[in-house]
Design a protein around this motif. Structure first.
Motif, PDB file in Angstrom:
ATOM      1  N   TRP A 188       0.399  15.363  -1.248  1.00  0.00           N
ATOM      2  CA  TRP A 188      -0.500  14.201  -1.282  1.00  0.00           C
ATOM      3  C   TRP A 188      -1.951  14.654  -1.356  1.00  0.00           C
ATOM      4  CZ3 TRP A 188      -4.311  11.851   1.767  1.00  0.00           C
ATOM      5  CH2 TRP A 188      -4.599  10.509   1.431  1.00  0.00           C
ATOM      6  N   ASP A 191      11.695  17.958  -1.748  1.00  0.00           N
ATOM      7  CA  ASP A 191      11.217  16.684  -1.209  1.00  0.00           C
ATOM      8  C   ASP A 191      10.432  16.862   0.097  1.00  0.00           C
ATOM      9  OD1 ASP A 191      13.199  17.336   0.515  1.00  0.00           O
ATOM     10  OD2 ASP A 191      14.487  15.608   0.090  1.00  0.00           O
ATOM     11  N   SER A 192      10.087  18.101   0.420  1.00  0.00           N
ATOM     12  CA  SER A 192       9.293  18.333   1.625  1.00  0.00           C
ATOM     13  C   SER A 192       7.863  17.831   1.459  1.00  0.00           C
ATOM     14  CB  SER A 192       9.261  19.824   1.967  1.00  0.00           C
ATOM     15  OG  SER A 192       8.607  20.533   0.929  1.00  0.00           O
ATOM     16  N   ARG A 236     -12.357   5.906  -2.098  1.00  0.00           N
ATOM     17  CA  ARG A 236     -11.663   4.865  -1.337  1.00  0.00           C
ATOM     18  C   ARG A 236     -10.485   5.451  -0.575  1.00  0.00           C
ATOM     19  NH1 ARG A 236     -11.589   1.796  -6.186  1.00  0.00           N
ATOM     20  NH2 ARG A 236     -13.647   0.834  -6.379  1.00  0.00           N
ATOM     21  N   THR A 237      -9.746   6.334  -1.244  1.00  0.00           N
ATOM     22  CA  THR A 237      -8.604   6.965  -0.575  1.00  0.00           C
ATOM     23  C   THR A 237      -9.050   7.710   0.683  1.00  0.00           C
ATOM     24  OG1 THR A 237      -7.564   7.252  -2.733  1.00  0.00           O
ATOM     25  CG2 THR A 237      -6.662   8.552  -0.926  1.00  0.00           C
ATOM     26  N   CYS A 238     -10.280   8.219   0.649  1.00  0.00           N
ATOM     27  CA  CYS A 238     -10.774   8.984   1.790  1.00  0.00           C
ATOM     28  C   CYS A 238     -11.554   8.102   2.760  1.00  0.00           C
ATOM     29  CB  CYS A 238     -11.652  10.136   1.305  1.00  0.00           C
ATOM     30  SG  CYS A 238     -10.722  11.329   0.341  1.00  0.00           S
ATOM     31  N   GLY A 239     -11.561   6.808   2.519  1.00  0.00           N
ATOM     32  CA  GLY A 239     -12.231   5.901   3.435  1.00  0.00           C
ATOM     33  C   GLY A 239     -13.742   5.900   3.308  1.00  0.00           C
ATOM     34  N   THR A 286       8.886  17.220   6.506  1.00  0.00           N
ATOM     35  CA  THR A 286       8.596  16.498   5.275  1.00  0.00           C
ATOM     36  C   THR A 286       7.250  15.816   5.407  1.00  0.00           C
ATOM     37  OG1 THR A 286      10.932  16.148   4.874  1.00  0.00           O
ATOM     38  CG2 THR A 286       9.423  14.707   3.711  1.00  0.00           C
ATOM     39  N   ALA A 287       6.365  16.133   4.479  1.00  0.00           N
ATOM     40  CA  ALA A 287       5.035  15.538   4.523  1.00  0.00           C
ATOM     41  C   ALA A 287       5.097  14.150   3.905  1.00  0.00           C
ATOM     42  CB  ALA A 287       4.053  16.411   3.761  1.00  0.00           C
ATOM     43  N   ILE A 298       3.976  10.825   1.815  1.00  0.00           N
ATOM     44  CA  ILE A 298       3.170  10.618   0.610  1.00  0.00           C
ATOM     45  C   ILE A 298       2.672   9.178   0.663  1.00  0.00           C
ATOM     46  CG2 ILE A 298       3.126  10.702  -1.903  1.00  0.00           C
ATOM     47  CD1 ILE A 298       4.744  13.115  -1.813  1.00  0.00           C
ATOM     48  N   PRO A 299       1.584   8.946   1.401  1.00  0.00           N
ATOM     49  CA  PRO A 299       1.087   7.575   1.537  1.00  0.00           C
ATOM     50  C   PRO A 299       0.460   7.079   0.241  1.00  0.00           C
ATOM     51  CG  PRO A 299      -0.349   9.119   2.708  1.00  0.00           C
ATOM     52  CD  PRO A 299       0.795   9.915   2.161  1.00  0.00           C
ATOM     53  N   GLY A 300       0.136   5.798   0.222  1.00  0.00           N
ATOM     54  CA  GLY A 300      -0.547   5.236  -0.940  1.00  0.00           C
ATOM     55  C   GLY A 300      -1.974   5.744  -1.011  1.00  0.00           C
ATOM     56  N   VAL A 301      -2.641   5.433  -2.129  1.00  0.00           N
ATOM     57  CA  VAL A 301      -3.996   5.947  -2.306  1.00  0.00           C
ATOM     58  C   VAL A 301      -5.022   4.825  -2.408  1.00  0.00           C
ATOM     59  CG1 VAL A 301      -3.269   8.116  -3.330  1.00  0.00           C
ATOM     60  CG2 VAL A 301      -3.612   6.138  -4.801  1.00  0.00           C
ATOM     61  N   ALA A 302      -4.593   3.605  -2.196  1.00  0.00           N
ATOM     62  CA  ALA A 302      -5.528   2.484  -2.350  1.00  0.00           C
ATOM     63  C   ALA A 302      -6.583   2.491  -1.254  1.00  0.00           C
ATOM     64  CB  ALA A 302      -4.763   1.160  -2.341  1.00  0.00           C
ATOM     65  N   ALA A 303      -6.232   3.013  -0.089  1.00  0.00           N
ATOM     66  CA  ALA A 303      -7.183   3.064   1.016  1.00  0.00           C
ATOM     67  C   ALA A 303      -6.872   4.291   1.857  1.00  0.00           C
ATOM     68  CB  ALA A 303      -7.070   1.808   1.868  1.00  0.00           C
ATOM     69  N   ARG A 304      -7.769   4.568   2.794  1.00  0.00           N
ATOM     70  CA  ARG A 304      -7.561   5.704   3.673  1.00  0.00           C
ATOM     71  C   ARG A 304      -6.272   5.506   4.479  1.00  0.00           C
ATOM     72  NH1 ARG A 304     -10.800   9.384   7.115  1.00  0.00           N
ATOM     73  NH2 ARG A 304      -9.671   9.512   9.069  1.00  0.00           N
ATOM     74  N   PRO A 305      -5.384   6.520   4.514  1.00  0.00           N
ATOM     75  CA  PRO A 305      -4.163   6.386   5.304  1.00  0.00           C
ATOM     76  C   PRO A 305      -4.519   6.190   6.774  1.00  0.00           C
ATOM     77  CG  PRO A 305      -4.080   8.336   3.890  1.00  0.00           C
ATOM     78  CD  PRO A 305      -5.475   7.826   3.837  1.00  0.00           C
ATOM     79  N   LEU A 362      -1.992  10.215   8.783  1.00  0.00           N
ATOM     80  CA  LEU A 362      -2.765  11.441   8.562  1.00  0.00           C
ATOM     81  C   LEU A 362      -2.307  12.530   9.523  1.00  0.00           C
ATOM     82  CD1 LEU A 362      -6.480  10.405   7.941  1.00  0.00           C
ATOM     83  CD2 LEU A 362      -4.896  11.527   6.371  1.00  0.00           C
ATOM     84  N   LEU A 391       0.765  13.932   8.263  1.00  0.00           N
ATOM     85  CA  LEU A 391       0.473  14.715   7.059  1.00  0.00           C
ATOM     86  C   LEU A 391      -0.005  16.122   7.442  1.00  0.00           C
ATOM     87  CD1 LEU A 391       0.411  14.018   4.005  1.00  0.00           C
ATOM     88  CD2 LEU A 391      -1.995  13.547   4.279  1.00  0.00           C
TER      89      LEU A 391
END
Ligand SMILES: [Zn+2]
Lengths: 369, 852
Positions: A154, A181-182, A320-323, B619-620, B622-629, B634, B637
């Motif tokens: 990610w 899938d890790s 945005r993804t990083c806030g 297993t890490a 894989i959140p969405g990317v629309a906003a900060r997880p 996190l 992750l």
């Protein structure tokens, strides 16, 4: 020796006779001059200045003189002794100087024989080039960010606007972990460090991130599965592409000299929008085009320009993804391969020497470049 | 993507006198990187030749050459003294009677390669028979060009020996090859590249002629039945939102493609195959719309576009039988029989053949994600999939079908059905409300409003400056159909900057205000690296990939944490699938390589991360990317990423000090390794202790030091490698090694050193010799001496160790010099003796030492 006699004429005492004194002095001076060693001189000193020397004897005769004669005799003997003493001092100095000189000659060694008994160590030039760049940016007020080499998918892809279906993601030859899938990969770029920084720090952010990255390329003259990148990220209010270009200019000047400058054009990277590709003026031929000539510039291939790498304004989606609110903050990012910078700056041909660990390679660079 | 200049010139005006390099430079200015230039650099004579005969002649070097006689026509023979051309050829992929490409003496091939008659293999060879790469046509050097294979039998049948091959193959025409970035799908067409070239010329009025600007008929009743039945769209996007089907009947299957089309396809790096296939390829190259030609006679019902069912199979054109996935979008015959993986590749069953007379032309618009996934899943990257996954202009569909129909009718003699199928489910693109000052804010160049609007209009955007939603600073922009990438203000800013010229962007050095310099850890790590180099070691870098056998070779115990290695799913070599858990694990390779290259004395080190999952890999998420997880995600992750401590490894073999005029040399031994770690600790001003460690792999059990911090935290190990490890790894005998945790030392150095006062009074020294059992560690004796000697002790130096006849067996003598100094006075002899006796007593109590 005569006893004291107040009527005694000093001239008539033979030892005090001026002619005899002169003769004694001349004998002494001759003996002193004849001395060729400090030992000779010591013998001459004893003979002519010692207790049994003619001048010492003459000195003792003075005591027997009447007071009226003492002064003159004393003066005469004193002068004579002074002349001998002077000669001794001069000769002593001469002979000591000769001796000192001789010792220095005798002690001569050949200093060209090997002096290093222990080998000298060296740093790897990849580390040195990274340090040089880091130091320059730290000097301008930037900080150094770091992250793991084994990274979450990610952070390495998705957060950088490289979704699972993005064509650019297919171009990256990624080492995946078992099981696949890790969600873990060996990072293909240092950019996940930027994501980590943006997730953890409030703007303003000015960071430079050097580090190892991995792609599934076999080792050849231009590829290596493990290589190094350095990336710069700035997030602040009011940053524009002009600031990006300014940072790029600073970057190439640090690495390739004050005379160089950049040329920019559009490109595409998912992480940035707008994106930019940068060339810089060849530091070897100073941009003189030699393409197609008998001897094209070997550094730039003759075009006069050298490709630096990709850059751009950080994509709003990534912010945005990083806030980070893209309506408040903007930022830019750029990076390049350290191997390539090393090859260009130091004329390293091919990739093998950089990665194989032959000590002769590192040793050329010492402790700093 | 390639583009011949002659083709470019059809769609836009070339700058006067522009050559390939100029066109490439223009395209670079608007962000299309040059990949290569082909053609235009051959000067004749290059002609068609017919192989009349050849003799096989084995050579001493093991090769067999062919001594050929080739008919190169009347003109060609003038250059070969009127005879047929005699040529030596190394290739074997041709037969007598084949038409080939011959270069004759006097010609110059790409790269300035001048051709003359020359003596080779005992013959005078008059030129040569060319391979593709030799004349800049492609990269193929597998054999020579056989024209019937390159251009097709029909085309080849029209040629005669002596024909000019430069014209035939379009070699006089320069072809520019550009790299197309993923956001510029439309540049996978001459139409798109021509448009970009026109922009690079300043978008002059009337200077661009859109090849897709053709009249297209509206859908009619009675067209071939097409149903779009996507019941599981990906991300809500229909797999197919437009499908145009046109049918041309009565094509003469023996009619070849026109020479100009074959030539163009060849220039573009594609092989002419048959008229129907060539037409679909040609139109795709022209306007970017992939087309598919079906043989109408091999279709039974309607065309149904649907997702694949589990277990469905399709044999694709490349003769691979593929198991389909339920995400694959299919073109099916009547909803059942799969005909093609949409946008990727057709199936063998419905393909046009050399008997096909009725052709159905499919021009469809497929969802980029659907095509990308199918392409990736089946490892099939095709001309069609490349275009669809980057986005094909959804408005060009009908025009592309029309262009193909026209070409088939003109060159194949067919007639087009009046009925037209056009299923159109496209959604309208909405206008974007653009702040016209935004490009200036993003780029840093003060673009006037008119400039922004003008550029966007040149690009094909519809810009509304009045009406609802517009004001002094806002306009409504609808991007052109071929630009799905234009979504947001930065996208438009990039376009404005690109067309205005990136080099108009000024350079302003950013000035961060509160940089705190390097962190303590970053500085301390440099100290570690420099201290090791200063100690005479050479820094190297090694790859972290190691073998499964390595853990055994290093004699790691079964429960050792270093056996828990991360495994790569796709290692470069199956022999090295694991990531290192120690630096030594990979550094041994580097040592061996140096020794193999003839170097006897090697002392190397590496600082780097090692990978310590310490158990099963998690297993890490894989959140969405629309906003900060969210914080929890996190946390998961970060936690899923295995621990990667930074460690240093050191290896040495051979002489630590050279023999020389001063006397004999000294071999590197265990103590050099302990010293190296101590040197690093001293450089960081971190006190460390050394103890004998008889059980730590891969070290020699009797020659291994365990190095710890004052609080007992393990720093690392140093000493000589175990002889079995040395043997298993084929290292030089007595190789010595150290490995330590850099993070531990760095953390221990983080507090500022607190200075102790030191005395200026004279020191008092006293020597003692202690008899101890051989098992007693010197470090323990020293610790005891220090504890007993009192506060005036300044230093303890072990200056001699004796073991031998003069003392009791099983014992050794340790000679120490104790230096005392008081802060406030000169110590008396009696005081010093008392301190010494106390020290000895402590040593005796702790270790059984007896003063000799
Ligand atoms: Zn140059």
């Amino acid at each position: 020796m005569s006893g004291p006699n107040t009527n005694y004429d000093p001239v008539e005492v033979s030892a005090l006779d001026p002619a005899n004194l002169d003769a004694a002095v001349e004998d002494a001076v001759a003996a002193i001059a004849a001395a060729t060693s400090l030992d000779d001189l010591k013998a001459a000193r004893i003979a002519h200045q010692g207790e049994k020397s003619p001048l010492a004897l003459a000195n003792r005769e003075i005591g027997a003189l009447p007071p009226s004669a003492k002064a003159e005799a004393g003066k005469r003997v004193g002068q004579a002794r002074g002349r001998v003493g002077q000669a001794l001092t001069v000769r002593q100095a001469e002979l000591e100087a000769e001796r000192d000189e001789r010792i220095l000659v005798e002690e001569r060694v050949d200093v060209t024989v090997p002096a290093l008994r222990r080998p000298t160590g060296a740093r790897h030039p990849i580390e040195l080039v990274a340090q040089r760049l880091v130091d320059a940016f730290v000097g301008m007020g930037w900080e150094v960010a770091e992250g793991p080499e084994l990274e979450s998918e990610w952070l390495n892809f998705d957060a950088l606007n490289l979704g699972p279906d993005h064509p650019a993601r297919q171009m990256q030859d990624t080492f995946f972990l078992d099981p696949v899938d890790s969600g873990l990969v060996l990072r293909t770029q240092t950019s996940p460090v930027q994501i980590r920084t943006m997730l953890e720090q409030e703007p303003p952010i000015y960071v430079v991130a050097p580090g190892k990255v991995f792609r599934t390329d076999d080792l050849d003259a231009t590829h290596t599965p493990v290589f190094h990148q350095i990336e710069c990220l700035a997030i602040d209010k009011g940053l524009t592409m002009a600031h990006l270009r300014g940072a790029l200019d600073a970057f190439v000047r640090i690495m390739f000299g004050e005379e160089t400058r950049t040329r920019v054009r559009a490109n595409y990277f998912p992480f940035t929008e707008p994106s930019m590709e940068t060339d810089f003026l060849c530091f070897a031929c100073h941009g003189e085009e030699t393409w197609g000539s008998a001897e094209p510039c070997r550094t730039c291939g003759g075009s006069g320009w050298i490709e630096l790498g990709g850059s751009g304004m950080v994509n709003r989606k990534v912010l945005r993804t990083c806030g980070i609110d893209p309506d408040v903050y903007s930022g830019f990012a750029f990076g390049l391969g350290i191997e390539r910078a090393l090859q260009l700056r130091h004329g390293v041909q091919g990739m093998h020497d950089i990665v194989e660990g032959d000590v002769r390679f590192s040793q050329q660079f010492g402790m700093g470049v | 993507m390639r583009m011949p200049l002659s083709w470019l010139a059809e769609y836009t005006d070339l700058a006067p006198g522009a050559r390939g390099a100029d066109v490439a430079a223009s395209l670079v200015r608007v962000g299309l990187e040059e990949e290569d230039l082909h053609g235009g650099d051959i000067t004749g004579p290059l002609v068609v030749g017919r192989v009349l005969s050849f003799e096989l002649e084995p050579q001493k070097n093991g090769k067999t050459i062919r001594w050929c006689t080739v008919d190169v026509g009347q003109n060609g023979q003038m250059l070969t003294e009127g005879k047929h051309q005699e040529i030596v050829c190394g290739a074997h992929n041709f037969e007598v009677g084949d038409l080939v490409v011959c270069v004759l003496p006097g010609a110059v091939l790409p790269g300035g390669f001048a051709i003359a008659a020359r003596k080779t293999y005992g013959h005078v060879s008059n030129g040569m028979i060319c391979a593709e790469d030799e004349i800049g046509l492609g990269h193929d050097h597998e054999g020579i060009i056989v024209l019937s294979r390159l251009l097709g039998e029909e085309r080849a049948a029209t040629l005669s020996p002596g024909d000019d091959a430069i014209t035939l193959l379009g070699l006089a025409d320069e072809t520019v090859e550009t790299n197309v970035t993923p956001d510029r799908g439309y540049c996978f067409s001459v139409r798109g590249l021509a448009r970009e070239y026109w922009h690079a010329q300043g978008s002059p009025e009337g200077g661009y002629r859109d090849p897709a600007d053709v009249a297209t008929p509206a859908a009619t009743a009675g067209g071939y039945a097409v149903e779009l039945k996507d019941d599981s769209p990906i991300d809500g996007n229909d797999g197919c939102d437009r499908y145009v089907a046109r049918i041309v009947r009565g094509i003469d299957p023996t009619r070849p493609s026109p020479p100009w089309m074959s030539k163009r396809l060849t220039q573009m790096g594609m092989r002419p195959i048959s008229l129907a296939v060539d037409v679909t390829n040609y139109v795709m190259l022209a306007v970017g719309q992939p087309l598919h030609a079906f043989d109408v006679d091999r279709l039974s019902g309607s065309v149904v576009v649907r997702r694949a069912r589990a277990g469905e199979m399709l044999t694709t054109l490349d003769d691979v039988e593929r198991t389909l996935h339920t995400d694959d979008l299919l073109i099916t015959d009547g909803g059942e029989q799969p005909l093609a993986i949409a946008g990727v590749m057709g199936g063998a069953s419905s393909e046009v053949s050399d008997t096909t007379t009725d052709v159905l032309i499919e021009a469809a618009h497929f969802d980029p994600t659907t095509v990308a996934r199918s392409s990736r899943r089946h490892r099939l990257i095709t001309e069609a999939s490349k275009r669809f996954e980057r986005g094909v202009d959804p408005k060009v569909t009908a025009a592309a079908a029309q262009l193909a129909v026209d070409l088939l009718v003109e060159h194949g003699g067919g007639t087009v059905d009046d009925a037209v199928t056009d299923v159109d489910r496209r959604s309208e693109r909405t206008a974007y409300r653009l702040d016209v000052t935004e490009p200036a804010r993003i780029v840093g160049v003060d673009y006037p409003r008119e400039r922004v609007v003008g550029i966007l209009r040149d690009l094909g955007c519809v810009v509304e400056e009045s009406g609802e939603g517009t004001d002094d600073t806002h306009v409504l922009v609808t991007p052109p159909s071929w630009r799905p990438d234009l979504v947001d203000a930065p996208d438009y800013a990039e376009e404005v900057a690109r067309i205005d010229g990136y080099n108009n962007i000024p350079s302003i050095t950013p000035t961060p205000s509160d940089g705190r310099g390097l962190t303590h850890a970053q500085k301390a790590r440099r100290v570690v690296a420099d201290a090791l180099a200063g100690a005479g070691l050479t820094e190297v870098l090694s790859y972290p990939f190691v073998s499964e056998e390595l853990a055994d070779q290093l004699m790691l115990p079964a429960d050792d944490d270093r056996r828990h290695a991360v495994r790569l799913a796709n290692p470069l070599s199956e022999e090295r699938p694991l990531l290192r858990t120690s630096v030594l694990a990979s550094l041994v390779d580097t040592l061996r390589r140096n020794v193999a290259r003839g170097r006897k004395d090697v002392a190397i080190y590496e600082l780097g991360l090692v990978f310590r999952p310490g158990g099963a890999i998690g297993t890490a998420p894989i959140p969405g990317v629309a906003a900060r997880p969210d914080a929890e995600t996190l946390e998961q992750l970060y936690a899923a990423v295995p621990a990667q401590p930074r460690r240093a490894g050191i290896l040495a073999t051979g002489q630590a000090e050279q023999a020389g005029w001063w006397g004999p040399g000294r071999a590197a031994d265990w103590s050099d390794m302990v010293a190296a770690v101590q040197t690093v600790a001293a450089a960081l001003a971190v006190p460390v202790s050394v103890a004998n460690d008889p059980g730590h792999a891969p070290w020699h059990p009797g020659r291994c030091a365990r190095i710890t911090l004052a609080d007992g935290t393990l720093v690392g190990h140093a000493g000589e490698l175990h002889p079995k490890v040395v043997a298993a790894l084929e290292l030089p005998a007595r190789t010595v090694a150290a490995e330590f945790d850099v993070d531990v030392l760095v953390a221990a150095s983080s507090e500022p050193v607190q200075a102790r006062p030191f005395s200026t009074f004279p020191p008092a020294m006293t020597d003692i010799a202690l008899l101890v059992g051989v098992d007693v560690a010197a470090a323990d004796v020293e610790t005891a001496l220090r504890s007993g000697a009192g506060e005036s002790l300044e230093s303890v130096t072990l200056f001699d160790v004796y073991e031998g006849e003069r003392i009791e067996a099983g014992h050794r003598s340790l000679a120490y010099r104790l230096t005392f100094r008081a802060p406030d006075r000169t110590l008396t002899t009696d005081e010093v003796n008392d301190f010494r006796d106390a020290a000895v007593a402590a040593a005796a109590a702790a270790t059984g030492a007896v003063q000799r």
